[in-house]
Design an enzyme around this catalytic site. Structure first.
Site, PDB file in Angstrom:
ATOM      1  CG  ASP A   1      24.809  13.271  27.539  1.00  0.00           C
ATOM      2  OD1 ASP A   1      24.990  12.548  26.536  1.00  0.00           O
ATOM      3  OD2 ASP A   1      25.594  13.305  28.508  1.00  0.00           O
ATOM      4  N   GLY A   2      23.519  13.641  24.186  1.00  0.00           N
ATOM      5  CA  GLY A   2      23.786  14.149  22.837  1.00  0.00           C
ATOM      6  C   GLY A   2      22.485  14.612  22.196  1.00  0.00           C
TER       7      GLY A   2
ATOM      8  NE  ARG B   1      37.064 -23.083  31.866  1.00  0.00           N
ATOM      9  CZ  ARG B   1      36.390 -23.614  30.849  1.00  0.00           C
ATOM     10  NH1 ARG B   1      35.187 -23.181  30.560  1.00  0.00           N
ATOM     11  NH2 ARG B   1      36.925 -24.553  30.116  1.00  0.00           N
TER      12      ARG B   1
ATOM     13  N   GLY C   1      21.524   5.881  21.005  1.00  0.00           N
ATOM     14  CA  GLY C   1      21.365   4.432  21.217  1.00  0.00           C
ATOM     15  C   GLY C   1      19.955   4.110  21.681  1.00  0.00           C
TER      16      GLY C   1
ATOM     17  NE  ARG D   1       0.027   1.801  25.231  1.00  0.00           N
ATOM     18  CZ  ARG D   1      -0.343   2.035  26.484  1.00  0.00           C
ATOM     19  NH1 ARG D   1       0.484   2.668  27.311  1.00  0.00           N
ATOM     20  NH2 ARG D   1      -1.518   1.652  26.916  1.00  0.00           N
ATOM     21  CB  ALA D   2       3.268   7.677  27.418  1.00  0.00           C
TER      22      ALA D   2
ATOM     23  CB  VAL E   1       0.916   8.506  20.506  1.00  0.00           C
ATOM     24  CG1 VAL E   1      -0.304   8.373  19.595  1.00  0.00           C
ATOM     25  CG2 VAL E   1       2.197   8.605  19.677  1.00  0.00           C
TER      26      VAL E   1
ATOM     27  CG  ASP F   1      25.468   3.856  28.467  1.00  0.00           C
ATOM     28  OD1 ASP F   1      25.484   2.616  28.529  1.00  0.00           O
ATOM     29  OD2 ASP F   1      25.942   4.493  27.504  1.00  0.00           O
TER      30      ASP F   1
ATOM     31  N   GLY G   1      27.637 -10.441  42.556  1.00  0.00           N
ATOM     32  CA  GLY G   1      28.661 -10.827  43.525  1.00  0.00           C
ATOM     33  C   GLY G   1      30.040 -11.006  42.891  1.00  0.00           C
ATOM     34  CB  ALA G   2      31.783  -9.118  40.271  1.00  0.00           C
TER      35      ALA G   2
HETATM   36  P1  ADP Z   1      22.842  10.051  22.924  1.00  0.00           P
HETATM   37  O1  ADP Z   1      21.678  10.907  22.664  1.00  0.00           O
HETATM   38  O2  ADP Z   1      22.454   8.655  23.293  1.00  0.00           O
HETATM   39  O3  ADP Z   1      23.828  10.685  23.887  1.00  0.00           O
HETATM   40  P2  ADP Z   1      24.625  10.738  20.734  1.00  0.00           P
HETATM   41  O4  ADP Z   1      25.628  11.398  21.602  1.00  0.00           O
HETATM   42  O5  ADP Z   1      25.100   9.840  19.646  1.00  0.00           O
HETATM   43  O6  ADP Z   1      23.606   9.815  21.557  1.00  0.00           O
HETATM   44  O7  ADP Z   1      23.712  11.884  20.135  1.00  0.00           O
HETATM   45  C1  ADP Z   1      22.610  11.570  19.323  1.00  0.00           C
HETATM   46  C2  ADP Z   1      22.456  12.610  18.258  1.00  0.00           C
HETATM   47  O8  ADP Z   1      22.178  13.892  18.854  1.00  0.00           O
HETATM   48  C3  ADP Z   1      23.709  12.884  17.414  1.00  0.00           C
HETATM   49  O9  ADP Z   1      23.862  11.915  16.396  1.00  0.00           O
HETATM   50  C4  ADP Z   1      23.397  14.240  16.848  1.00  0.00           C
HETATM   51  O10 ADP Z   1      22.501  14.149  15.773  1.00  0.00           O
HETATM   52  C5  ADP Z   1      22.685  14.915  18.012  1.00  0.00           C
HETATM   53  N1  ADP Z   1      23.657  15.736  18.752  1.00  0.00           N
HETATM   54  C6  ADP Z   1      24.628  15.324  19.581  1.00  0.00           C
HETATM   55  N2  ADP Z   1      25.351  16.348  20.043  1.00  0.00           N
HETATM   56  C7  ADP Z   1      24.834  17.474  19.483  1.00  0.00           C
HETATM   57  C8  ADP Z   1      25.143  18.873  19.556  1.00  0.00           C
HETATM   58  N3  ADP Z   1      26.137  19.326  20.299  1.00  0.00           N
HETATM   59  N4  ADP Z   1      24.373  19.714  18.842  1.00  0.00           N
HETATM   60  C9  ADP Z   1      23.354  19.267  18.090  1.00  0.00           C
HETATM   61  N5  ADP Z   1      23.014  17.962  17.971  1.00  0.00           N
HETATM   62  C10 ADP Z   1      23.733  17.073  18.657  1.00  0.00           C
HETATM   63  O1  F6P Z   2      23.334   2.792  24.487  1.00  0.00           O
HETATM   64  C1  F6P Z   2      24.508   3.135  25.142  1.00  0.00           C
HETATM   65  C2  F6P Z   2      25.642   2.351  24.601  1.00  0.00           C
HETATM   66  O2  F6P Z   2      25.292   1.031  24.731  1.00  0.00           O
HETATM   67  C3  F6P Z   2      27.004   2.565  25.214  1.00  0.00           C
HETATM   68  O3  F6P Z   2      27.204   1.884  26.404  1.00  0.00           O
HETATM   69  C4  F6P Z   2      27.899   2.118  24.119  1.00  0.00           C
HETATM   70  O4  F6P Z   2      29.148   2.660  24.215  1.00  0.00           O
HETATM   71  C5  F6P Z   2      27.191   2.581  22.904  1.00  0.00           C
HETATM   72  O5  F6P Z   2      25.819   2.616  23.236  1.00  0.00           O
HETATM   73  C6  F6P Z   2      27.413   1.741  21.699  1.00  0.00           C
HETATM   74  O6  F6P Z   2      26.449   2.023  20.754  1.00  0.00           O
HETATM   75  P1  F6P Z   2      26.553   1.593  19.230  1.00  0.00           P
HETATM   76  O7  F6P Z   2      27.090   0.213  19.182  1.00  0.00           O
HETATM   77  O8  F6P Z   2      25.151   1.701  18.759  1.00  0.00           O
HETATM   78  O9  F6P Z   2      27.451   2.584  18.593  1.00  0.00           O
END
Ligand code: ADP
Ligand code: F6P
Length: 334
Positions: A117-118, A176, A25, A35-36, A38, A141, A199-200
């Site tokens: 982290d993905g 409301r 995302g 930019r930094a 580069v 997030d 302040g929810a």
């Molecule tokens: P984010 O980086 O924001 O957590 P995602 O979880 O969608 O978003 O991960 C982004 C991309 O990172 C994925 O579409 C995939 O290409 C790569 N990725 C995620 N998990 C793995 C994994 N276990 N091994 C290799 N690549 C991964």
């Molecule tokens: O960028 C993080 C995030 O906004 C999450 O809070 C949300 O679940 C997800 O991305 C939704 O992303 P997309 O609509 O691009 O799949």
């Protein structure tokens, strides 16, 4: 020149081309980080290649040279000039091997991955295949365990806060109940921060999905008796169901209830000063770490300092909602 300086100079000599990509995302401040990377790299005589559309673009060889002028006028812009993507193929061993081979083909000695982290998991796989990688936390997030700061959270939380203030105005006028849904599929930081800042009366988090709706209904009625003119519920995307929740609450309380889903507006917009400065620092540090010969590292911000962790270690850390902040938020709603 000291021995250590000589060693560092030799390592720096070996880094000739750095690649940079954004993945997952998008988040405001990613452009400042690009930019930094580069400008810091070019200032050290290192060439920079931009990889478009994250790992998807890497596998498609969407690789462009980046000059100092290519990153002019972007520090204040939301989104990412490199675009971003999610890529299933990168999760496979074949995809990872192909990605590593493409990095080598383009002479990329070091790769900076900006994402969540993905994306770090992808960087880890590439590091294991011999591509030096440094990851930078970029997500609205704030759900990365090894760091107190992620690029984009500050902007997103302020965007959401300002929008919620506006909803509150009309909610008060009409006396409301308002349910405002903020982003966060798995993480409740945006909801918690907005809940406190706006302040929810109630904050619903994905980490605490088992909320009791009857208790909320009773509280709304009590709230009215206490003379309050509105009832604000901040609901995280991961809990969801805001439109139906509004109908059920209106039916049970007799108080007009509206749901507002803020959605992707939270991911856009010009980054705050904090996001620009932290993202710029992290971008520069990523280049410096690559020049020191480091790999498989993720940059974080902890206890007032920029730090770096092994990606394996970073991915094994768990982040929880700060219990004290969550508990005090409940006492503010009297
Ligand atoms: P984010 O980086 O924001 O957590 P995602 O979880 O969608 O978003 O991960 C982004 C991309 O990172 C994925 O579409 C995939 O290409 C790569 N990725 C995620 N998990 C793995 C994994 N276990 N091994 C290799 N690549 C991964
Ligand atoms: O960028 C993080 C995030 O906004 C999450 O809070 C949300 O679940 C997800 O991305 C939704 O992303 P997309 O609509 O691009 O799949």
């Amino acid at each position: 020149m000291s021995e250590q300086e000589k060693v560092l100079e030799n390592i720096e000599d070996r880094v000739r081309t750095i690649g940079v990509l954004t993945s997952g995302g998008d988040a405001p401040g990613m452009n400042a980080a690009i930019r930094a990377v580069v400008r810091r790299a070019l200032s050290k005589g290192i060439k920079v290649r931009g990889i478009r559309r994250g790992y998807h673009g890497l596998l498609k060889e969407e690789i462009i040279d980046l000059t100092a002028r290519d990153v002019s006028d972007i520090i204040q812009r939301g989104g990412t000039i490199l675009q971003t993507a999610r890529c299933q193929t990168m999760r496979t061993v074949e995809g990872q091997q192909k990605a590593a081979a493409i990095c080598k083909k383009y002479g990329i000695d070091g790769l900076v991955v900006i994402g969540g982290d993905g994306s770090f998991a992808g960087a880890q796989k590439l590091a294991n295949l011999g591509v030096n990688t440094i990851a930078i936390p970029g997500t609205i997030d704030l759900d990365i365990a090894c760091t107190d700061y992620t690029i984009g959270f500050d902007t997103a939380v302020n965007t959401a806060m300002e929008a919620i203030d506006k909803v509150r105005d009309t909610s008060t006028s009409h006396e409301r109940c308002s349910i405002i849904e903020v982003m966060g599929r798995d993480a409740g930081y945006l909801a918690l921060w907005c809940g406190i800042a706006n302040g929810a009366e109630k904050i619903l988090l994905p980490e605490e999905k088992d909320y009791n709706e009857q208790e909320i209904i009773d509280d709304i009625l009590e709230n009215k008796k206490r003379g309050k003119k509105n009832y604000i519920i901040i609901n995280a995307e991961g809990v969801g169901d805001s439109l139906n929740m509004a109908k059920r609450i209106e039916e049970a309380t007799g108080i007009e209830t509206r749901a507002t889903i803020l959605g992707h507006m939270q991911r856009g917009g010009s980054p705050t000063c904090k996001d620009r400065v932290y993202a710029s620092t992290m971008g520069a540090l990523a280049v410096d770490l690559l020049c020191e010969g480091k790999t498989n590292r993720v940059i974080g911000y902890r206890n007032g300092e920029y730090v770096d962790y092994d990606i394996d270690q970073a991915l094994s850390m768990k982040k929880t909602i700060p219990a004290y902040q969550y508990s005090i938020s409940k006492t503010f709603a009297i």
